[in-house]
Design a protein around this motif. Structure first.
Motif, PDB file in Angstrom:
ATOM      1  N   TYR A 161       0.829  -1.204   0.000  1.00  0.00           N
ATOM      2  CA  TYR A 161       0.000   0.000   0.000  1.00  0.00           C
ATOM      3  C   TYR A 161       0.867   1.260   0.000  1.00  0.00           C
ATOM      4  N   THR A 162       0.231   2.381  -0.242  1.00  0.00           N
ATOM      5  CA  THR A 162       0.978   3.643  -0.195  1.00  0.00           C
ATOM      6  C   THR A 162       1.345   3.970   1.254  1.00  0.00           C
ATOM      7  N   ASP A 163       2.224   4.947   1.412  1.00  0.00           N
ATOM      8  CA  ASP A 163       2.730   5.288   2.745  1.00  0.00           C
ATOM      9  C   ASP A 163       1.634   5.727   3.713  1.00  0.00           C
ATOM     10  N   SER A 164       0.513   6.199   3.167  1.00  0.00           N
ATOM     11  CA  SER A 164      -0.534   6.716   4.057  1.00  0.00           C
ATOM     12  C   SER A 164      -1.387   5.591   4.656  1.00  0.00           C
TER      13      SER A 164
END
Ligand SMILES: Cc1ncc(COP(=O)(O)O)c(C=O)c1O
Length: 384
Positions: A25-28
């Motif tokens: 997943y993305t960093d967020s």
């Protein structure tokens, strides 16, 4: 509180380690999917690996006698299960053994019985090898996920059925089968003469005061018709080192398994063997502390979820919470959680799209943050 508590509370930066978990997943998004914990492995494992790396010369390596002794002692101490070293088969992972067992012990067109929802390789193994998959529903019985026994018997009675792939403790759902429950399954396996492949990878992750009963330890007939699969990888967070083992007491089955494996499934690698030896020889204190920490995380999670519409049964084992989100009537529950910033596993992958699986093998502060995000999303979308 003990000396390990701060170890488990430590936030570890896993960026730039090619972690599967942290790359998806993305960093967020907080990744809470694959069964891999955000905890450092015990010092005894790191020391053993460092020492072996220091020695240099990384040639072909056979299984240390010390590992076999440590496994025997582990199985006897924890499960009162006496296993001969000659019945152990050392493997680079457990999933390959599931797939291999299906291919060696059944033929194209035969049927394989699998209680589910379940970890997806138990259903993939028959499907990828053109066997018929006979799923048996796990249903809620007295607050625990258990196979529907009339369905199980009907599946066993199917003349095409050759084996059952059992997951104990069960992933997802966390059921720790009791001896009586296993004996009931065994009685049917004996009556219809089925092989039992028992995936017990989560057996050292029991959070309640409950015994793990290896299927093969039930009685002589069970031992003779069972392939037990275990590994230190989930417990000691060393999945990336690739080591698992099978216990196959029946000589005919063991020889067939080894013949099927020859030339295709390599021996475990040197560092996996080194880590497994250290884990079983010296990891007990760390392991005890891990279970205390995970139990606290489970209770924290259960308490927070109880104030939301989401439902989770009491989880007896594993750090993988199986959460019912069907009451939200979402088209794509997984996407809802990811949009909220929590990268859970999609229940669809295990066989129930109305659920998500959340991995709480992480510092409690991370779990707290994830729960806050879930609560916020539920409030924003007027679910609470
Ligand atoms: C029930 C079960 N079996 C097997 C595995 C994976 O085994 P391995 O990594 O040794 O192939 C997992 C990983 O999550 C699991 O949950």
């Amino acid at each position: 509180m003990d000396s390990f508590t701060s170890v488990f509370d430590t936030q570890i930066d896993r960026a730039n380690t090619n972690s599967d978990k942290w790359s998806k997943y993305t960093d967020s998004v907080i990744p809470m999917w694959v069964a891999d914990m955000d905890f450092d492995s015990p010092e005894c494992i790191k020391d053993a690996i460092n020492q072996r790396v220091e020695k240099g010369v990384y040639g072909y390596t056979n299984t240390p006698k010390a590992l076999e002794n440590a496994i025997q002692s582990h199985l006897f101490t924890r499960y009162q299960w006496s296993v001969s070293a000659g019945h152990l088969v050392h493997l680079p992972g457990l999933v390959c053994a599931l797939h291999l067992s299906v291919r060696v012990f059944s033929e194209v067109g035969d049927a394989v019985v699998v209680p589910g929802p379940v970890y997806y390789h138990l259903t993939k193994a028959p499907l990828l090898s053109e066997r018929e998959l006979l799923t048996v529903d796990m249903t809620i019985q007295d607050g625990r996920w258990l196979p529907d026994m009339p369905q199980l018997e009907a599946a066993f009675a199917n003349p095409k059925s050759k084996m059952i792939l059992l997951c104990n403790p069960h992933n997802p759902g966390g059921t720790v089968y009791t001896k009586e429950e296993l004996l009931r399954i065994h009685a049917l396996a004996e009556r219809y003469d089925l092989l039992v492949v028992s995936d017990e990878i989560h057996c050292d992750l029991i959070l309640d005061d409950l015994p793990h009963v290896p299927f093969a330890s039930l009685n002589e007939d069970a031992a003779n018709r069972c392939i037990t699969l275990m590994a230190p990888s989930k417990t000691f967070n060393i999945a990336g080192l690739g080591y698992a083992f099978a216990v196959i007491e029946n000589t005919v089955l063991r020889q067939a398994f080894n013949q099927g494996r020859a030339g295709l499934i390599p021996s475990p690698n040197m560092l996996g063997l080194t880590a497994a030896t250290a884990a079983y020889q010296e990891g007990q204190e760390w392991h005890r502390s891990l279970l205390i920490y995970l139990r606290e995380n489970r209770d924290f999670l259960a308490q927070r979820l109880s104030a939301t519409p989401l439902k989770m049964l009491h989880l007896e084992a594993t750090y993988l919470a199986w959460i019912d989100v069907s009451m939200l009537s979402l088209e794509d529950p997984h996407a809802f959680f990811v949009a909220a910033g929590v990268g859970v596993s999609d229940g669809k992958d295990f066989g129930n799209p109305g659920y998500v699986r959340l991995n709480f093998g992480c510092p409690q502060s991370t779990l707290d943050q994830a729960l806050t995000r879930i609560e916020k999303a539920l409030i924003e979308h007027s679910y609470m």
